[in-house]
Design an enzyme around this catalytic site. Structure first.
Site, mmCIF file in Angstrom:
data_model
loop_
_atom_site.group_PDB
_atom_site.id
_atom_site.type_symbol
_atom_site.label_atom_id
_atom_site.label_comp_id
_atom_site.label_asym_id
_atom_site.label_seq_id
_atom_site.Cartn_x
_atom_site.Cartn_y
_atom_site.Cartn_z
ATOM 1 N N ALA A 65 38.166 20.612 107.571
ATOM 2 C CA ALA A 65 39.005 21.066 108.705
ATOM 3 C C ALA A 65 37.975 21.300 110.163
ATOM 4 O O ALA A 65 37.083 21.628 109.735
ATOM 5 C CB ALA A 65 39.782 22.192 108.123
ATOM 6 N N GLY A 108 38.356 20.228 103.594
ATOM 7 C CA GLY A 108 39.732 19.301 103.771
ATOM 8 C C GLY A 108 39.391 17.951 103.616
ATOM 9 O O GLY A 108 40.471 17.265 103.245
ATOM 10 N N GLU A 111 39.624 17.270 99.974
ATOM 11 C CA GLU A 111 40.893 17.690 99.623
ATOM 12 C C GLU A 111 41.783 16.597 99.910
ATOM 13 O O GLU A 111 42.603 16.113 99.127
ATOM 14 C CB GLU A 111 41.365 18.954 99.935
ATOM 15 C CG GLU A 111 40.581 20.106 99.504
ATOM 16 C CD GLU A 111 40.809 21.368 100.294
ATOM 17 O OE1 GLU A 111 40.587 21.556 101.574
ATOM 18 O OE2 GLU A 111 41.002 22.461 99.410
ATOM 19 N N GLU A 131 33.142 25.212 101.741
ATOM 20 C CA GLU A 131 33.796 26.435 102.372
ATOM 21 C C GLU A 131 33.060 27.649 102.169
ATOM 22 O O GLU A 131 33.133 28.598 102.886
ATOM 23 C CB GLU A 131 35.152 26.426 101.894
ATOM 24 C CG GLU A 131 36.235 25.407 102.400
ATOM 25 C CD GLU A 131 36.335 24.189 101.558
ATOM 26 O OE1 GLU A 131 35.451 24.106 100.421
ATOM 27 O OE2 GLU A 131 37.222 23.415 101.687
#
Ligand code: DAK
Length: 257
Positions: A65, A108, A111, A131
């Site tokens: 992200a 992300g 993911e 993260e």
């Protein structure tokens, strides 16, 4: 349709969606998620498209992200905006979706790859949930999907240390289904999409549903669901055509009915 952050293309019956923020290693911001949702919607509604390939470029599938977008957010904003919902759109895709990963698939990005039906990787692919290195934890399913895919020990180690896994390790532990040389991975993903597109579409839908139920049920419930889904293929003309063509020693002509 022209997009800002992704590029779409259709090759025969395969839709291709590429993340296109190369300067930021395809970091995923709200615009990417919005456009990805629109492209998926368009491809789901296009009856010529039977399978989708989601990819990035040779350096990055997506490095997570967009940290610039997340840095100023607070707890209340995240709650209020329901930040997670549009990300789950990928997992809800109604057509088979293959992640073709080269380079970084982090946070992300990893993911999203795991939300796809399966992952084909280039030999330079690197997967990780880093993260923890920036003071947070995975938020788009990483703690759940990675653990189911590779088991607790490997997932816990990766999530607690932020270590990246290379393509070979990812294939060995089952995160990735196959690894190809970088020069081939995208063509192979498209070829795989075409293979799936050449089969009976309703049977493909039923097969996906059966495999996906393995994530949501006990073994016994899953086996019962599979039995019902297996029986349901016998309501299709394609099932009869598949078996008859085998016995006739000819190629099946599936009509998706
Ligand atoms: N965000 C923003 N920019 C990024 C980025 C990212 N995630 N990753 C890379 N970039 C940018 C860099 O800032 C740099 O920009 P400039 O300085 O050139 O302007 C450019 O991409 C090239 O990056 P580097 O110079 O760092 O390139 P290197 O080859 O040296 O390093 C790297 C590559 C991938 C190891 C490094 O860039 C890196 O560590 N990137 C950050 C990886 C990361 O921490 N990813 C996880 C982010 S957190 C949720 C949904 C999703 C998420 C959470 C919740 N909900 C729906 C609730 C996800 C969270 C995350 O993904």
């Amino acid at each position: 349709m022209a997009y800002e952050t992704i590029i779409t293309e259709v090759r025969e019956s395969v839709g291709i969606i590429r993340f296109n923020r190369p300067k930021a290693l395809n970091a995923i911001n709200a615009k990417v998620i919005e456009e990805l949702g629109l492209a998926l919607e368009m491809m789901e509604n296009d009856s010529n498209i039977a399978a989708i390939v989601l990819t990035g470029n040779e350096k990055a599938f997506a490095a997570g992200a967009d940290i610039n977008e997340m840095v100023g957010k607070n707890f209340v904003e995240l709650h209020k905006d329901d930040f997670i919902k549009p990300w789950e759109r990928i997992a809800e895709c109604r057509k088979p979706i293959i992640a073709a990963v080269a380079g970084f698939a982090l946070g992300g990005g990893c993911e999203i790859a795991m939300m796809c039906d399966f992952i084909l990787a280039a030999d330079n692919a690197k997967f990780g949930q880093p993260e923890i290195l920036i003071g947070t934890i995975p938020g788009a399913g990483g703690t759940q999907r990675l653990t189911r895919l590779v088991g607790k020990s490997k997932a816990m180690e990766m999530i607690l240390t932020g270590r990246m896994m290379d393509a070979k390790e990812a294939e060995r532990v089952g995160l990735v289904s196959r690894v190809f040389p970088i020069s081939e991975y995208l063509d192979q993903a498209i070829k795989t999409g075409k293979t799936i597109a050449g089969l009976s579409r309703p049977v493909v839908v039923i097969a996906r549903e059966a495999v996906n139920s393995a994530y949501e049920t006990t073994l016994n419930e899953g086996v019962m669901a599979e039995r019902r889904l297996f029986r349901s293929t016998f309501a299709l003309e394609d099932r009869r055509e598949g078996m008859e063509s085998f016995l006739d020693k000819r190629k099946p002509q599936f009509r998706n009915i």
